[in-house]
Design a protein around this motif. Structure first.
Motif, PDB file in Angstrom:
ATOM      1  N   TRP A 150      43.104  39.056  43.825  1.00 49.00           N
ATOM      2  CA  TRP A 150      42.123  40.132  44.411  1.00 49.00           C
ATOM      3  C   TRP A 150      41.154  39.379  45.006  1.00 49.00           C
ATOM      4  CZ3 TRP A 150      43.751  39.538  39.419  1.00 49.00           C
ATOM      5  CH2 TRP A 150      43.183  38.613  38.481  1.00 49.00           C
ATOM      6  N   TYR A 178      37.052  39.599  47.434  1.00 54.01           N
ATOM      7  CA  TYR A 178      36.018  40.584  47.997  1.00 54.01           C
ATOM      8  C   TYR A 178      35.878  40.304  49.478  1.00 54.01           C
ATOM      9  CZ  TYR A 178      34.227  41.935  43.468  1.00 54.01           C
ATOM     10  OH  TYR A 178      34.201  42.548  42.256  1.00 54.01           O
ATOM     11  N   VAL A 190      33.593  44.941  49.590  1.00 56.64           N
ATOM     12  CA  VAL A 190      34.842  45.796  49.099  1.00 56.64           C
ATOM     13  C   VAL A 190      35.610  44.851  48.221  1.00 56.64           C
ATOM     14  CG1 VAL A 190      36.765  47.212  49.390  1.00 56.64           C
ATOM     15  CG2 VAL A 190      34.617  47.599  50.862  1.00 56.64           C
ATOM     16  N   ARG A 191      35.994  45.222  47.233  1.00 60.33           N
ATOM     17  CA  ARG A 191      37.141  44.135  46.486  1.00 60.33           C
ATOM     18  C   ARG A 191      38.565  45.035  46.574  1.00 60.33           C
ATOM     19  NH1 ARG A 191      39.708  44.655  40.955  1.00 60.33           N
ATOM     20  NH2 ARG A 191      39.600  42.443  40.263  1.00 60.33           N
ATOM     21  N   TRP A 192      39.400  43.893  47.141  1.00 61.02           N
ATOM     22  CA  TRP A 192      40.651  44.352  47.419  1.00 61.02           C
ATOM     23  C   TRP A 192      41.503  43.776  46.420  1.00 61.02           C
ATOM     24  CZ3 TRP A 192      42.277  46.720  52.217  1.00 61.02           C
ATOM     25  CH2 TRP A 192      41.438  47.244  52.956  1.00 61.02           C
ATOM     26  N   TYR A 244      48.250  47.823  47.446  1.00 66.36           N
ATOM     27  CA  TYR A 244      46.766  47.427  47.140  1.00 66.36           C
ATOM     28  C   TYR A 244      46.094  48.512  46.687  1.00 66.36           C
ATOM     29  CZ  TYR A 244      45.282  49.839  51.642  1.00 66.36           C
ATOM     30  OH  TYR A 244      45.243  50.861  52.483  1.00 66.36           O
ATOM     31  N   THR A 271      41.553  49.403  46.663  1.00 65.19           N
ATOM     32  CA  THR A 271      40.196  48.772  47.014  1.00 65.19           C
ATOM     33  C   THR A 271      39.127  49.526  45.975  1.00 65.19           C
ATOM     34  OG1 THR A 271      39.623  50.297  48.699  1.00 65.19           O
ATOM     35  CG2 THR A 271      40.674  48.601  49.377  1.00 65.19           C
ATOM     36  N   SER A 272      38.044  48.941  45.867  1.00 62.47           N
ATOM     37  CA  SER A 272      36.988  49.416  45.019  1.00 62.47           C
ATOM     38  C   SER A 272      36.157  50.840  45.803  1.00 62.47           C
ATOM     39  CB  SER A 272      35.881  48.334  45.019  1.00 62.47           C
ATOM     40  OG  SER A 272      35.187  48.017  46.269  1.00 62.47           O
TER      41      SER A 272
END
Length: 128
Positions: free
Chosen positions: A60, A62, A75-77, A89, A91-92
């Protein structure tokens, strides 16, 4: 006069030598431009984390979405792979536990894989 000047110079040198160094951190790395949205994507390399425990691999990171030099959002991936499945995947910004198959060319994915030293292949429309 010369002694006063040299004395002041030494005092200034001592002051500058004892000042704290500027804070240094990993730079954001530009990885993609989403031309249709006029957005540049920057990966925050110092946020890259991973877990390669069995039965799968996860990582993960950002990423920042930037338009015209202004930060739109961070965004967190999160990427995951189980056994012989294709990479997926989340995302947030996605709701629930929904994941989506990673489709080539995902420059965030490729950059992180290269940073981790992990191999991947593209077969058809998927990363393996």
């Amino acid at each position: 006069m010369k002694k006063i000047f040299l004395g002041c110079l030494m005092v200034l040198a001592t002051i500058f030598a004892t000042l704290p160094a500027p804070h240094c951190s990993a730079a954001d790395v530009w990885v993609a431009r989403w031309a249709s949205e006029n957005i540049d994507i920057y990966v925050e390399d110092d946020t890259l984390r991973y877990d390669a425990s069995q039965p799968g691999h996860y990582f993960w990171v950002y990423a920042k979405e930037v338009r015209n030099g202004n930060l739109l959002r961070e965004v967190r991936w999160q990427y995951s792979k189980f056994h012989s499945d294709a990479w997926r995947y989340q995302t947030s910004t996605m709701s629930g536990n929904h994941t989506t198959t990673v489709i080539p060319r995902d420059y965030i994915f490729e950059h992180c894989m290269n940073q981790l030293g992990w191999g991947y292949s593209i077969e058809g429309s998927w990363y393996y």
